[in-house]
Design a protein around this motif. Structure first.
Motif, PDB file in Angstrom:
ATOM      1  N   CYS A 125       0.807  -1.219   0.000  1.00  0.00           N
ATOM      2  CA  CYS A 125       0.000   0.000   0.000  1.00  0.00           C
ATOM      3  C   CYS A 125       0.840   1.269   0.000  1.00  0.00           C
ATOM      4  N   SER A 158      -5.013   4.535  -4.064  1.00  0.00           N
ATOM      5  CA  SER A 158      -3.728   4.215  -3.443  1.00  0.00           C
ATOM      6  C   SER A 158      -2.670   5.274  -3.718  1.00  0.00           C
ATOM      7  N   TYR A 301      -3.050   4.714   5.321  1.00  0.00           N
ATOM      8  CA  TYR A 301      -3.491   3.961   4.146  1.00  0.00           C
ATOM      9  C   TYR A 301      -4.607   3.015   4.569  1.00  0.00           C
ATOM     10  N   ARG A 302      -5.318   2.510   3.588  1.00  0.00           N
ATOM     11  CA  ARG A 302      -6.259   1.431   3.864  1.00  0.00           C
ATOM     12  C   ARG A 302      -6.278   0.495   2.660  1.00  0.00           C
ATOM     13  N   GLY A 326     -10.021   1.211  -0.933  1.00  0.00           N
ATOM     14  CA  GLY A 326      -8.618   1.258  -0.532  1.00  0.00           C
ATOM     15  C   GLY A 326      -7.778   0.575  -1.582  1.00  0.00           C
TER      16      GLY A 326
END
Length: 332
Positions: A125, A158, A301-302, A326
């Motif tokens: 990520c 992202s 982030y996810r 995400g």
């Protein structure tokens, strides 16, 4: 004999659409590494919009297409389960170009060990293509300066989410363009963006003018679509436009028309398109730039994770439909 699964490209998309008919699921015996090689069991695989281009027969693209009969290209992380390589030991977590498969043999070229404390999700990520792409585009070509205004499309994606967070950390006013109220809430209330535009429901021109009272100095383009020309027309003199992706046009029968170039002259705007393969040699410097922001807790982030290699195509389509929340990952 133990076997593993892999997905190979069977035919190219003819209408810009991605379906399971394009691939063949094969089972192969799990191989043993030779001298100077290692066997990697892939644990997480990245799904990216660029994959549509990789499977298409475009000889003029920035990277050669995946050939028919080859394993589909992707980056991923995995664990070394057997090793005859002097620099990699059993148990090492590694990241590199893995492909759509559960196991692979590598001589180590292009693979790096994950640093202590970096999970597989964080690696893909942040420290893989998303973070490298964001850092390259923003700093090499966006030239951000404190006090300026940056607008980023695909802002909950992202790359876009990292671009916005880096810019905020550097003292810019950051506005993100997203496709849902949930994503707007996330980038503003969790990531700290100064504002969000929902391109599916907002009055784009009015909302853009409201959120950019000093107009726009840096435009980081990930998506294309109707708001592109509005942002372009809102640029300040000597503004910079960084073109990273155009996901809204990748599957369109006819790409949307671009802006008129007269403002480029009047406002002396610089536009730069880029692709990461031109910058592989810069990765150590890019990581050196990015890592302190992560260590200081300035980058969140996810991940949106699905499971099973057979679901890779469904996951990839979620990106083009905007259904992911995400970075799109596949867990093997």
């Amino acid at each position: 004999m133990a076997v593993y699964k892999q997905l190979v490209l069977k035919q190219r998309p003819t209408d810009g659409k991605i379906g399971k008919h394009l691939f063949t699921l094969k089972e192969q015996p799990i191989p043993s590494p030779g001298e100077g090689e290692m066997l990697i069991k892939q644990t997480y695989m990245s799904l990216d919009p660029a994959m549509l281009g990789w499977m298409s027969e475009d000889k003029e693209s920035y990277i050669p297409p995946v050939e028919i009969g080859e394993v589909m290209r992707s980056s991923g992380v995995g664990e070394v389960v057997e090793s005859n390589h002097p620099d990699f030991n059993v148990g090492d977590k590694v990241m590199g170009m893995t492909g759509w498969r559960e196991y692979l043999i590598s001589d180590g070229q292009g693979f790096n060990k994950l640093q202590p404390g970096v999970t597989e999700e964080m690696a893909l990520c942040v420290f893989a293509l998303p973070g490298l792409t964001a850092t390259t585009g923003l700093y090499n070509f966006g030239e951000p300066k404190a006090g300026e205004t940056l607008v980023v499309t695909g802002a909950a994606g992202s790359v876009g989410s990292i671009v916005g967070q880096l810019a905020k950390a550097d003292g810019l006013r950051v506005i993100g363009v997203v496709g849902s109220d949930e994503k707007a809430d996330w980038i503003v209330n969790q990531l700290g963006f100064d504002g969000a535009i929902n391109y599916k429901k907002d009055d784009l021109k009015a909302k853009l003018e409201e959120l950019t009272p000093d107009k726009v100095d840096v435009f980081f383009e990930n998506t294309g679509g109707p708001i592109q020309q509005l942002i372009f027309n809102r640029m300040n003199a000597h503004g910079r436009i960084v073109v990273c992706g155009m996901i809204a046009d990748y599957q369109a029968e006819k790409p949307s028309a671009g802006p008129n170039w007269i403002p480029l002259i009047k406002k002396r705007i610089n536009i730069r398109g880029f692709a990461m393969p031109d910058h592989w040699n810069e990765i150590p410097q890019l990581l050196q730039k990015l890592t302190p922001y992560v260590q200081q807790g300035k980058i969140q982030y996810r991940a949106h994770t699905i499971e099973g290699l057979e679901n890779a195509v469904d996951g990839l389509n979620m990106l083009f439909e905007g259904k992911n929340t995400g970075k799109m990952l596949l867990k093997l």
